[in-house]
Design a protein around this motif. Structure first.
Motif, short mmCIF file in Angstrom:
data_model
loop_
_atom_site.label_atom_id
_atom_site.label_comp_id
_atom_site.label_asym_id
_atom_site.label_seq_id
_atom_site.Cartn_x
_atom_site.Cartn_y
_atom_site.Cartn_z
N ALA A 68 0.93 -1.01 -0.04
CA ALA A 68 -0.01 0.29 0.41
C ALA A 68 0.70 0.99 -0.16
N GLN A 76 -0.47 6.96 1.34
CA GLN A 76 -0.21 7.29 2.36
C GLN A 76 -0.07 8.75 2.08
N GLU A 100 -3.40 9.97 2.40
CA GLU A 100 -3.91 10.22 3.64
C GLU A 100 -3.46 10.59 4.60
N ARG A 141 -5.82 13.87 6.07
CA ARG A 141 -6.13 14.04 7.46
C ARG A 141 -5.99 15.28 7.87
N TRP A 178 -11.68 -0.74 0.80
CA TRP A 178 -11.14 -0.01 2.54
C TRP A 178 -12.32 0.36 3.72
N TYR A 188 -13.25 0.97 6.39
CA TYR A 188 -12.85 2.02 7.95
C TYR A 188 -13.77 2.72 8.91
N ARG A 243 -15.60 5.24 11.06
CA ARG A 243 -14.91 6.17 11.89
C ARG A 243 -16.27 7.52 11.68
N LYS A 270 -10.55 -4.35 2.93
CA LYS A 270 -9.46 -4.44 3.41
C LYS A 270 -9.77 -3.60 4.73
N LYS A 281 -9.68 -3.26 9.60
CA LYS A 281 -7.73 -3.44 10.75
C LYS A 281 -7.98 -4.40 11.72
N GLY A 314 -2.43 -2.67 7.10
CA GLY A 314 -0.35 -2.93 7.95
C GLY A 314 -0.87 -2.23 9.49
N GLY A 315 -0.73 -1.15 9.17
CA GLY A 315 -0.59 -0.33 10.26
C GLY A 315 0.33 0.53 10.93
N GLU A 316 0.54 1.06 11.95
CA GLU A 316 2.04 2.17 11.86
C GLU A 316 3.07 0.64 12.23
N ALA A 363 -2.27 -6.18 3.24
CA ALA A 363 -2.51 -4.97 3.21
C ALA A 363 -0.89 -3.92 3.64
N VAL A 364 0.06 -3.95 2.98
CA VAL A 364 1.10 -3.54 4.47
C VAL A 364 1.28 -2.60 3.45
N GLY A 365 2.50 -1.27 4.12
CA GLY A 365 2.32 -0.01 3.60
C GLY A 365 3.78 0.34 4.11
N ARG A 366 3.74 0.53 5.47
CA ARG A 366 4.68 2.00 6.59
C ARG A 366 5.83 0.22 7.19
P1 FBP Z 1 0.24 1.00 6.34
O1 FBP Z 1 0.27 -0.46 5.97
O2 FBP Z 1 0.85 1.75 5.85
O3 FBP Z 1 -0.49 1.53 7.75
O4 FBP Z 1 -1.21 0.76 4.82
C1 FBP Z 1 -2.51 0.87 5.02
C2 FBP Z 1 -3.96 1.44 5.11
O5 FBP Z 1 -4.84 1.64 4.61
C3 FBP Z 1 -3.00 2.45 3.29
O6 FBP Z 1 -3.97 1.99 2.81
C4 FBP Z 1 -4.03 4.23 4.21
O7 FBP Z 1 -3.67 4.65 3.30
C5 FBP Z 1 -4.07 3.42 5.01
O8 FBP Z 1 -3.37 3.15 5.97
C6 FBP Z 1 -5.13 4.26 6.00
O9 FBP Z 1 -4.73 4.51 7.75
P2 FBP Z 1 -5.39 5.61 8.40
O10 FBP Z 1 -6.65 4.55 9.71
O11 FBP Z 1 -4.78 6.49 9.55
O12 FBP Z 1 -6.68 6.19 7.57
#
Ligand code: FBP
Length: 263
Positions: A19, A22, A25, A83, A143, A145, A147, A175, A177, A201-203, A227-230
């Protein structure tokens, strides 16, 4: 039965998405000198050969998804949000399905903030996107989420509700959490039915083995991948982390065994 081509995002039925949305986002606070460059990220995906797809926004896709990177299936996010503080979260459509396809998309990505006062708008846009994407044979990754002002996004029931919403709205993969509760993740997978679950993935975790353990846990509980980024591209050794993750997620290796690849 409508069956979009989910298989092109999978390897042996498993999914490992890199991913990189960010920048929109979260903003560039997530980046350093290396990973601010999208080329660096595409190169991780290409060289490590473990990612079954890469997800990014349209601007990055149009300018960087070229040459050999085209071997990696692309998920173009067609909506997004920054954000900057918002009372009522909304992820606005910023790209059409056709434009995503022109950029090389194999799948469409879309964020829904379930429970936000703006949920109806996102539902409406999502319905159109799913219809168009499926007409072209493209799967849709949502995604999901939860919120909003009164939403606890890590509550078991809220997470299970989000999983079910994904199925009801026609997402092919959702996708979501992970709050650490494996039993609840099993229930979420039941709620999602034929819609597949990948975990966010998360932080970045301080220790790579912790992340491998978490990946192992979620696979055991019924996710088809992550799905992992950071946790990959903020690492000092992103290629090794990617390969170790591939060993856990795609090959079902135990975290300690996969950790040998971290050296
Ligand atoms: P990470 O693995 O870096 O957390 O990326 C996953 C992701 O879903 C990204 O696709 C998206 O940008 C971000 O996390 C969303 O994070 P947040 O919960 O802060 O909106």
């Amino acid at each position: 039965m409508t069956q979009a081509n989910v298989g092109k995002l999978l390897h042996k039925g498993k999914c490992l998405i890199l991913a990189y949305d960010q920048g929109l986002e979260h903003g560039p606070t997530d980046f350093d000198e290396r990973n601010v460059d999208p080329e660096f990220i595409f190169n991780i995906a290409y060289e490590s050969r473990v990612f079954t797809a890469i997800a990014c926004q349209i601007g990055i896709a149009e300018k960087y998804y070229h040459g050999p990177y085209r071997d990696i299936p692309l998920i173009v996010k067609v909506n997004g949000a920054t954000r900057f503080p918002k009372i009522n979260p909304i992820s606005t459509q910023i790209c059409s399905v056709e434009r995503a396809i022109k950029a090389g998309a194999s799948a469409i990505g879309f964020t829904i903030y379930d429970g936000s006062p703006n949920e109806p708008d996102m539902f409406r846009d999502f319905a159109k996107v799913v219809e168009q994407a499926h007409d072209y044979g493209l799967p849709v990754v949502a995604w999901m989420y939860p919120r909003g002002p009164n939403v606890n996004d890590m509550d078991n029931r809220v997470l299970a509700y989000a999983a079910r919403i994904g199925l009801e709205l026609g997402a092919d993969i959702i996708k979501v959490k992970f709050n650490g509760d494996e039993e609840n993740l099993k229930w979420m997978a039941r709620c999602a039915g034929r819609t597949k679950i990948v975990i966010s993935g998360g932080e970045k975790k301080a220790n790579e083995l912790d992340f491998l353990n978490e990946a192992h846990k979620v696979m055991r509980a019924g996710a088809i991948g992550i799905a992992v980024g950071r946790n990959v591209w903020q690492s000092a050794k992103p290629y090794s982390v990617a390969r170790a993750l591939g060993a856990v997620v795609l090959d079902g290796k135990a975290p300690l065994e996969a950790a040998q690849l971290l050296r």
